[in-house]
Design an enzyme around this catalytic site. Structure first.
Site, PDB file in Angstrom:
ATOM      1  N   GLU A  33       1.134  -0.399  -5.053  1.00  0.00           N
ATOM      2  CA  GLU A  33       0.216   0.576  -5.351  1.00  0.00           C
ATOM      3  C   GLU A  33       1.048   1.802  -5.506  1.00  0.00           C
ATOM      4  OE1 GLU A  33      -3.137   3.364  -3.771  1.00  0.00           O
ATOM      5  OE2 GLU A  33      -1.850   2.366  -2.353  1.00  0.00           O
ATOM      6  N   ASP A  85       0.803  -1.234  -0.043  1.00  0.00           N
ATOM      7  CA  ASP A  85       0.032  -0.233   0.129  1.00  0.00           C
ATOM      8  C   ASP A  85       0.822   1.154  -0.034  1.00  0.00           C
ATOM      9  OD1 ASP A  85      -2.588   1.555   0.359  1.00  0.00           O
ATOM     10  OD2 ASP A  85      -1.543   1.788   2.378  1.00  0.00           O
TER      11      ASP A  85
END
Length: 739
Positions: free
Chosen positions: A471, A418
């Site tokens: 990401e 993330d």
């Protein structure tokens, strides 16, 4: 008669052994002794064995050796000691209510951690850190109990507290060994499911209670204690999957990921609206995902987290699968069930920041241990969270080891990392004067870059058959390139640019799309710079952005046709696929973490039609090599037809030699185009393998009667062409039939 005097031995003139000076007795009573193993337990003094123990609330204490009890007189406060004959011993503790407890003495056991553990921890290369730190149920020196260990180098004293010692930090002070800052203690008779915390006396004299950073379990929030979990001995049944999974997640594989927030996929409203358990998800979610044709399940973060509204993105227990859905072995049951169904499991992993909750990592040992001290480096303004100090050897080791932990202990098939962009840049979401440049005066975070490379090298070095996914929303170069080639070493990267551009296009009224055709074509300019995944994630259907069907222009059937066309374009475009739960049946409302999906809507014809389409797109993608083997290879794609004025777009996908090529023709206007000519690279018959206007998907069923034959009419730079019916707001997919 037992002595109950609490007289000070220094004042009474009592002669104490060398290992138990007056200062040590006072420190033990005050809970300030930093080296209790030097004073408590068994020690030799003038050729006699002395046993010393600290027992608050006891009225009498004895040492039992070979069935014979020797009284340990009270020295001062709650410290008891006496010379005792040799041999194995237990403590007999008598309380004021007359109860008597016989127990092993924790200070009678040697250390569990060895020299190699300390060496590797100090070097920052302990790749199985969770097997050294945390709470481990074990038999030590012939006695069953639990070994506790924690890293707190700046603490004056660290204790294990729990119901077993009335949460009293004076009773089980740990041993500090070596120069690594690790503290440990073996507590006999303490076992699985025991609640515990660490009580830490900081340099400034303040005391804090912390959850275990490497704990395998935790209480259900808002409770904050860790739970002893014995994670050994699980009987995995996924040997077949593990042997073949490397091919399932490669750049040449048909990777289609179903992103899931476990707490809101489905709820039991007949039981107060509780989410499904790991076992229930194994029973219900796994077969659903399999039936829909996806290849992997990606879980929003499940490392224990205190706040439901963070969706898991603010974890305090990186090593603990959240108790919200069950204990660790039941999470393994879920993974095992997915593997049995031929599905991989990916975990959304959050090494970029952590919350400020008092029981978490913040100022863990009274100092800024895991985080930077300066908020310009250590505080995330967007999320009010703290940033790991990636330049600290032990912190980097903690995170790298955690990545390996999920692969080794839970057989996960990969990690989606993330917020990578927030890690790569020191000025991420900061104004001038709010950040500290790197040593060269630049904005790149060298330490975070080094950590990400270390993590990928470690993960792929130990498990070359898994995938790591970034990401990452910037143009940072080489995210999915190997570390030895100068890259970050990820296997894949989310194509955020593709997502932003194509959603901007499809959300426009069709009459305006002719002016924005480059939103569809521009992403091909960078498509092969990384190994991309095309993401329609949870972030696109929350916080007022609306659901996917709400984004579509038009009303009723037109909105559904737009969405079907978009999915047809997405699944035939180069790149692996990711779709958030609910999007597969065009959920009417945007996602809410405290509810569940609108399964009633999924049963309605128009929503069920979209669901049928996604299922068929997945199956076509998996069964057609031209649509996946060169997702990351520019030789697998070529433009064929593009008319911005008509908002039509055509392209061809190629596989390896011998694989049938596939023609894709998109119409993003509500205009039926009959006798539409498209150039084709090969002569012969082209079967219509998918048409998003099919009545099975809720469309008008305007198509090409199963296929078309080519003619010697040059078009789109090709020597052959076909004439097709191109329905309004649709995607038609044609596959060459080999002779």
């Amino acid at each position: 008669m037992a002595s109950d005097s609490k007289a000070d031995p220094q004042k009474t003139g009592t002669q104490l052994p060398d290992h138990l000076p007056h200062t040590a007795v006072h420190a033990l009573n005050d809970g300030r002794h930093s080296r209790p193993f030097d004073a408590l337990g068994a020690h030799k003094h003038r050729n006699r064995r002395w046993i010393s123990t600290y027992q608050p609330e006891a009225v009498a204490v004895f040492a039992r050796v070979g069935g014979k009890d020797t009284e340990l007189p009270r020295l001062h406060g709650d410290v008891f000691a006496a010379a005792v004959p040799g041999g194995a011993y237990k403590l007999v503790v008598r309380y004021v209510d007359g109860t008597e407890v016989v127990k092993h003495d924790p200070y009678g056991f040697g250390p569990v951690l060895g020299e190699l553990d300390h060496y590797l921890m100090g070097e920052g290369t302990h790749k199985q850190l969770w097997r050294a730190l945390g709470a481990h149920v074990m038999k030590h020196e012939g006695v069953q109990g639990t070994h506790f260990a924690v890293w707190a180098p700046n603490a004056q004293r660290v204790s294990v507290i729990g119901e077993f010692n009335m949460w009293d930090g004076r009773r089980h002070v740990m041993r500090q060994m070596g120069g690594t800052g690790a503290w440990e203690i073996f507590l006999p008779e303490v076992g699985d499911s025991t609640l515990y915390k660490f009580e830490i006396l900081g340099e400034d004299g303040s005391t804090v209670q912390k959850a275990d950073p490497v704990g395998f379990g935790a209480q259900h929030p808002p409770e904050q204690a860790s739970i002893v979990r014995d994670i050994s001995g699980y009987g995995w049944k996924d040997d077949a999957w593990m042997a073949e999974r490397r091919e399932r997640g490669s750049v040449r594989a048909p990777v289609s990921i179903y992103e899931v927030h476990l707490g809101s996929w489905r709820r039991r409203w007949d039981e107060g609206g509780r989410p499904l358990s790991y076992k229930e998800l194994a029973r219900d979610l796994v077969p659903y995902v399999k039936d829909m044709g996806f290849t992997h399940i990606e879980l929003l973060p499940i490392s224990e987290f205190p706040f439901d509204g963070s969706w898991g993105y603010q974890p305090v227990g990186l090593y603990a699968p959240t108790i919200r859905f069950g204990p660790p072995h039941e999470f393994r049951d879920f993974v095992d069930a997915a593997h049995a169904a031929g599905l991989g499991v990916l975990l959304d992993w959050v090494p970029g920041h952590f919350p400020t909750d008092a029981h978490g990592l913040a100022k863990f040992d009274g100092t800024h241990l895991y985080e930077h001290a300066d908020p310009k480096e250590g505080f995330h303004q967007d999320w009010n969270t703290l940033i790991y100090n990636y330049g600290r050897t032990e912190v980097r080791n903690y995170l790298v080891s955690n990545a390996l932990y999920w692969m080794e202990e839970y057989h996960l098939d990969g990690l989606r990392v993330d917020a990578v962009a927030s890690m790569l840049y020191r000025d991420y979401s900061r104004n001038d004067g709010e950040w500290i440049p790197n040593k060269d005066g630049g904005r790149e975070n060298y330490e975070a870059i080094g950590f990400l490379r270390d993590m990928n090298v470690a993960v792929y070095g130990a498990h070359p058959d898994v995938m790591t996914v970034a990401e990452e929303s910037t143009s940072f170069p080489g995210v999915s390139q190997p570390v030895d080639a100068g890259g970050l070493g990820f296997g894949f990267k989310w194509n955020m640019g593709w997502m932003n551009d194509t959603l901007a296009y499809i959300e426009r009224e069709s009459v305006h799309r002719q002016y924005h055709q480059d939103d569809l074509t521009r992403p091909l300019m960078w498509q092969y710079s990384e190994n991309f995944i095309l993401p329609i994630s949870h972030d696109e259907v929350v916080h007022g952005k609306g659901s996917m069907i709400e984004k579509m222009p038009g009303e009723g059937a037109e909105a559904f046709a737009n969405l079907r066309a978009y999915y047809g374009y997405m699944w035939t475009h180069p790149g692996k696929k990711l779709l958030f739960m609910g999007c597969e049946f065009a959920q009417p409302e945007e996602w809410a973490h405290d509810g569940d999906l609108n399964w009633d809507a999924a049963a309605e014809p128009e929503h069920g039609g979209v669901q049928n389409l996604v299922r068929d797109l997945n199956r076509l993608y998996a069964s057609t090599p031209a649509l996946h083997v060169k997702d990351c290879d520019p030789s697998g794609f070529a433009w064929l037809n593009g008319d911005a004025e008509q908002s039509t777009l055509g392209y061809v996908r190629y596989g390896e030699e011998g694989d049938a090529p596939v023609i894709i023709m998109c119409n993003f206007t509500p205009v039926l185009r009959e006798e539409f000519r498209v150039g084709v690279p090969l002569a012969g018959h082209w079967e219509e393998v998918l048409n998003t206007d099919s009545e099975m998907y809720g469309g008008g069923n305007r198509g090409n009667l199963g296929g078309v034959g080519s003619t010697d009419v040059p078009h789109d730079g090709q020597h052959q062409s076909v004439q097709i019916v191109l329905p309004p707001l649709s995607v038609v997919v044609l596959r060459h039939v080999q002779n």
